[in-house]
Write a protein that holds these residues in place. Structure first.
Motif, mmCIF file in Angstrom:
data_model
loop_
_atom_site.group_PDB
_atom_site.id
_atom_site.type_symbol
_atom_site.label_atom_id
_atom_site.label_comp_id
_atom_site.label_asym_id
_atom_site.label_seq_id
_atom_site.Cartn_x
_atom_site.Cartn_y
_atom_site.Cartn_z
ATOM 1 N N LYS A 50 0.797 -1.219 0.000
ATOM 2 C CA LYS A 50 0.000 0.000 0.000
ATOM 3 C C LYS A 50 0.833 1.274 0.000
ATOM 4 O O LYS A 50 0.380 2.317 -0.446
ATOM 5 C CB LYS A 50 -0.961 -0.011 1.189
ATOM 6 C CG LYS A 50 -2.041 -1.088 1.047
ATOM 7 C CD LYS A 50 -3.015 -1.079 2.213
ATOM 8 C CE LYS A 50 -4.108 -2.131 2.019
ATOM 9 N NZ LYS A 50 -5.041 -2.183 3.165
ATOM 10 N N GLY A 51 2.055 1.202 0.485
ATOM 11 C CA GLY A 51 2.884 2.398 0.494
ATOM 12 C C GLY A 51 3.615 2.638 -0.814
ATOM 13 O O GLY A 51 4.322 3.638 -0.957
ATOM 14 N N MET A 52 3.456 1.750 -1.754
ATOM 15 C CA MET A 52 4.160 1.862 -3.031
ATOM 16 C C MET A 52 3.305 2.587 -4.066
ATOM 17 O O MET A 52 2.086 2.648 -3.953
ATOM 18 C CB MET A 52 4.504 0.460 -3.564
ATOM 19 C CG MET A 52 5.350 -0.380 -2.638
ATOM 20 S SD MET A 52 5.606 -2.046 -3.348
ATOM 21 C CE MET A 52 6.547 -2.819 -2.015
ATOM 22 N N SER A 53 3.956 3.119 -5.073
ATOM 23 C CA SER A 53 3.229 3.726 -6.179
ATOM 24 C C SER A 53 2.563 2.619 -6.999
ATOM 25 O O SER A 53 3.012 1.463 -6.975
ATOM 26 C CB SER A 53 4.173 4.519 -7.074
ATOM 27 O OG SER A 53 5.002 3.639 -7.812
ATOM 28 N N PRO A 54 1.493 2.930 -7.752
ATOM 29 C CA PRO A 54 0.854 1.897 -8.568
ATOM 30 C C PRO A 54 1.790 1.318 -9.623
ATOM 31 O O PRO A 54 1.663 0.160 -10.007
ATOM 32 C CB PRO A 54 -0.329 2.632 -9.205
ATOM 33 C CG PRO A 54 0.022 4.080 -9.132
ATOM 34 C CD PRO A 54 0.811 4.231 -7.868
ATOM 35 N N ILE A 55 2.744 2.134 -10.072
ATOM 36 C CA ILE A 55 3.693 1.646 -11.067
ATOM 37 C C ILE A 55 4.590 0.571 -10.465
ATOM 38 O O ILE A 55 4.840 -0.477 -11.070
ATOM 39 C CB ILE A 55 4.528 2.809 -11.627
ATOM 40 C CG1 ILE A 55 3.621 3.772 -12.394
ATOM 41 C CG2 ILE A 55 5.655 2.302 -12.510
ATOM 42 C CD1 ILE A 55 4.314 5.047 -12.842
#
Length: 270
Positions: free
Chosen positions: A6-11
């Motif tokens: 969840k803390g990551m970018s969608p990319i």
């Protein structure tokens, strides 16, 4: 369960998910180290299984969320669905007509697309690579939908889609490497070419996630576009290939099992 994503970018999420699907393709291709041939009934069941997963994913993970999202955004719900779905199919049709490739079990003179002198092995890899474009795109778009906080999208659902795509990539990896080994290629080279067919998934996944993350209005269209592209692959390639050896009952049962597993994954996790 998937808090670490969840803390990551969608990319980044899409990249990790499609790296997983590529890895499963490589696992399937690694069967070439243990087998030189594969039973036709087993192979046709595997192709049917892949078709079933893609059909279920097209509706549960892409079309249905796309229609719901279109309604929430104030669109006439069927317009993005129809345009996106047909657009995905037409895009794959154009690529299919242009990209040189060879379907499994056919002679080299039956290659489709622009005429070329490329080797049979390259044409076989390109045929499976064509399958993987919409699969990677679907995963990327699914994570992009989560990024936008769409009510019909969830992290678990996007992960379920990646797992389903990964499951059906296993037989696709074997579908390239084992025939190449049977034709006399070394095990290692056949494995390299088999896993190479999955390279396009991370590329398509990152591209899909990037586009929908910066252009939210296209998201309903993108979801349905991915669905249309996947259904094109199923009807134009997977189902005919699964039934070409006269094992239609086995292939059909494989498709039912694949559909059921993907449906369970999407409903239970999504």
């Amino acid at each position: 369960m998937f808090d670490f994503l969840k803390g990551m970018s969608p990319i980044t999420q899409a990249l990790l998910a499609t790296m997983f699907t590529w890895f499963v393709t490589a696992l399937g291709a690694s069967l070439v180290f243990f087998f030189k041939t594969i039973n036709k009934k087993v192979f046709d069941a595997m192709l049917g299984f892949a078709a079933g997963i893609m059909i279920a994913a097209s509706f549960w993970s892409l079309l249905n969320p796309g229609i719901t999202l279109a309604e929430e955004m104030g669109y006439v719900a069927w317009v993005p669905a129809a345009i996106g779905f047909m657009g995905g199919g037409i895009f794959l049709y154009i690529v299919d007509r242009l990209l040189p490739h060879l379907h499994l079990g056919l002679a080299a003179n039956k290659a489709e697309g622009i005429k070329t002198s490329w080797q049979r092995s390259v044409l076989l890899v390109l045929a499976i690579t064509l399958h993987n474009i919409p699969e990677g795109l679907a995963v990327g778009v699914a994570f992009g939908a989560v990024y936008h906080g769409i009510s019909t999208a969830s992290m678990a659902g996007a992960v379920a889609l990646a797992i389903g795509i990964g499951l059906q990539n296993f037989p696709e990896g074997a579908a390239v490497s084992i025939p190449l080994r049977r034709e006399g290629m070394s095990r290692f080279k056949a494995f390299l070419l088999g896993q190479a067919s999955g390279v396009v998934e991370p590329i398509a996944g990152v591209l899909g996630a990037y586009l929908v993350s910066i252009m939210r209005p296209i998201l309903p269209y993108a979801l349905c576009f991915a669905a249309g592209a996947m259904i094109y692959v199923v009807i134009e390639e997977l189902i005919p290939e699964a039934q070409s050896n006269g094992n239609s009952d086995v292939a059909t049962m494989g498709a039912l099992i694949g559909f059921t597993i993907m449906m369970i994954l999407d409903v239970a996790l999504g």
